[in-house]
Write an enzyme that holds these catalytic residues in place. Structure first.
Site, mmCIF file in Angstrom:
data_model
loop_
_atom_site.group_PDB
_atom_site.id
_atom_site.type_symbol
_atom_site.label_atom_id
_atom_site.label_comp_id
_atom_site.label_asym_id
_atom_site.label_seq_id
_atom_site.Cartn_x
_atom_site.Cartn_y
_atom_site.Cartn_z
ATOM 1 N N ASP A 67 0.819 -1.212 0.000
ATOM 2 C CA ASP A 67 0.000 0.000 0.000
ATOM 3 C C ASP A 67 0.852 1.260 0.000
ATOM 4 O O ASP A 67 2.070 1.218 0.177
ATOM 5 C CB ASP A 67 -0.935 -0.002 1.221
ATOM 6 C CG ASP A 67 -0.215 -0.401 2.513
ATOM 7 O OD1 ASP A 67 1.016 -0.273 2.567
ATOM 8 O OD2 ASP A 67 -0.885 -0.844 3.452
ATOM 9 N N ASN A 137 -7.042 -3.024 14.625
ATOM 10 C CA ASN A 137 -8.430 -3.309 14.223
ATOM 11 C C ASN A 137 -8.515 -4.491 13.266
ATOM 12 O O ASN A 137 -9.557 -4.730 12.667
ATOM 13 C CB ASN A 137 -9.072 -2.060 13.594
ATOM 14 C CG ASN A 137 -8.357 -1.623 12.322
ATOM 15 O OD1 ASN A 137 -7.438 -2.286 11.865
ATOM 16 N ND2 ASN A 137 -8.786 -0.509 11.755
ATOM 17 N N HIS A 139 -6.826 -4.893 10.459
ATOM 18 C CA HIS A 139 -6.593 -4.637 9.030
ATOM 19 C C HIS A 139 -5.295 -5.293 8.562
ATOM 20 O O HIS A 139 -4.368 -5.499 9.342
ATOM 21 C CB HIS A 139 -6.640 -3.136 8.700
ATOM 22 C CG HIS A 139 -5.444 -2.334 9.125
ATOM 23 N ND1 HIS A 139 -5.494 -0.975 9.318
ATOM 24 C CD2 HIS A 139 -4.151 -2.671 9.380
ATOM 25 C CE1 HIS A 139 -4.312 -0.524 9.658
ATOM 26 N NE2 HIS A 139 -3.477 -1.535 9.708
ATOM 27 N N GLU A 144 -9.318 -2.063 5.688
ATOM 28 C CA GLU A 144 -9.928 -1.783 6.981
ATOM 29 C C GLU A 144 -11.149 -2.692 7.184
ATOM 30 O O GLU A 144 -11.656 -3.281 6.214
ATOM 31 C CB GLU A 144 -10.358 -0.307 7.026
ATOM 32 C CG GLU A 144 -9.213 0.689 6.847
ATOM 33 C CD GLU A 144 -8.331 0.835 8.081
ATOM 34 O OE1 GLU A 144 -8.088 -0.160 8.793
ATOM 35 O OE2 GLU A 144 -7.867 1.960 8.330
HETATM 36 P P1 PGA Z 1 2.707 -1.485 12.690
HETATM 37 O O1 PGA Z 1 1.553 -1.454 11.598
HETATM 38 O O2 PGA Z 1 3.676 -2.524 12.253
HETATM 39 O O3 PGA Z 1 3.309 -0.110 12.649
HETATM 40 O O4 PGA Z 1 2.068 -1.811 13.995
HETATM 41 C C1 PGA Z 1 1.011 -2.653 11.140
HETATM 42 C C2 PGA Z 1 -0.195 -2.382 10.268
HETATM 43 O O5 PGA Z 1 -0.919 -1.415 10.516
HETATM 44 O O6 PGA Z 1 -0.427 -3.181 9.349
#
Ligand code: PGA
Length: 267
Positions: A67, A137, A139, A144
């Protein structure tokens, strides 16, 4: 689906690097799906070290990132282009023309970019190994909660929770994007193998829901239960809410014994 619980974030990175190393040894033209965020940083550092020791090469590897924010230039310090260059690509021997990250500044058509990205993945023959993180959450990528199982690369509006979680990377008052282009759930699930990395207590609830909860678009990572070869590679903290931990340890123990016995390289 396999759940491998390692003691700490470094052991998670070490174990993940071993999977990638073995895949690359078998197929130097590997199509590798990559992610950003705090979680994979230790993995990238480990891969860089292995490259510096001449134990790995990425010369013929192609990468696709999950992404990118909409509205940030690729040289913006919070863009995922910048993240990948600084934390991984500039330290290894990868050919930058083989590194794909969706890019969309304000003047470009995000729909066209998403379609082209999906096409690029197809033309390369699909992703062999996809590395994922997980949001609190549930995702994966920027899919999301409520993301459809059949979604492809597209624009996604970020939830308040994700914006708040990622605000730590932006200075106060600085523009923070609220939309992104992300590989879709179908795009991710089409990868031949998936490794999801999760570390820290703040990820424990999302991991439990993804691994042991009902399959639901409310927790996009739970859709990985449908995938034929997904490994959840997590640390003790991230595993703290799992109910079947002893079974996962048992399976990992036996899998490693079988692997040592038969020298199977990609269990
Ligand atoms: P993070 O993000 O590794 O910074 O916790 C993971 C994500 O949101 O996929």
């Amino acid at each position: 689906m396999q759940v491998i619980i390692s003691s700490d974030p470094q052991s998670v990175a070490d174990r993940a690097s071993l999977f990638i190393k073995r895949k690359l040894e078998k197929n130097p033209q590997l199509i590798l799906g990559l992610s950003t965020g705090s979680t994979p940083l230790k993995l990238y550092q480990k891969l860089i070290n292995l490259y510096k020791k001449q134990l790995m090469s990425f010369k013929t590897t192609t990468t696709f990132n999950l992404d990118e924010y909409i509205g940030l230039a690729s040289d913006h310090p919070q863009s995922y282009h910048y993240f990948m260059k600084e934390n991984f690509f500039k330290h290894i021997d990868i050919n930058l023309t083989n590194t794909y990250i969706p890019q969309c500044n304000q003047k470009q058509n995000p729909f066209l970019i998403a379609e082209t990205y999906e096409e690029n993945i197809k033309q390369c023959g699909g992703i062999d190994l996809q590395i994922l993180g997980i949001g609190r959450n549930g995702h994966i990528g920027f899919n999301e909660p409520s993301s459809s199982l059949s979604s492809k690369t597209r624009i996604k509006t970020l939830t308040k929770e994700t914006i708040a979680d990622n605000s730590r990377f932006f200075k106060q008052g600085e523009f923070q994007p609220i939309q992104a282009i992300t590989m879709g759930m179908q795009t991710i699930l089409a990868a031949k193998m998936i490794i999801l990395l999760a570390t820290g207590k703040h990820k424990a609830e999302a991991v439990q829901k993804a691994v042991e909860g009902p399959v639901s678009a409310s927790c996009p990572a739970s859709l990985l239960q449908f995938h034929q070869h997904t490994v959840f590679l997590i640390d003790e903290d991230a595993s703290s809410q799992l109910k079947n931990k002893s079974y996962y340890y048992h399976v990992d123990d036996l899998t490693q014994k079988i692997e040592n016995l038969y020298r199977l390289s990609d269990i």
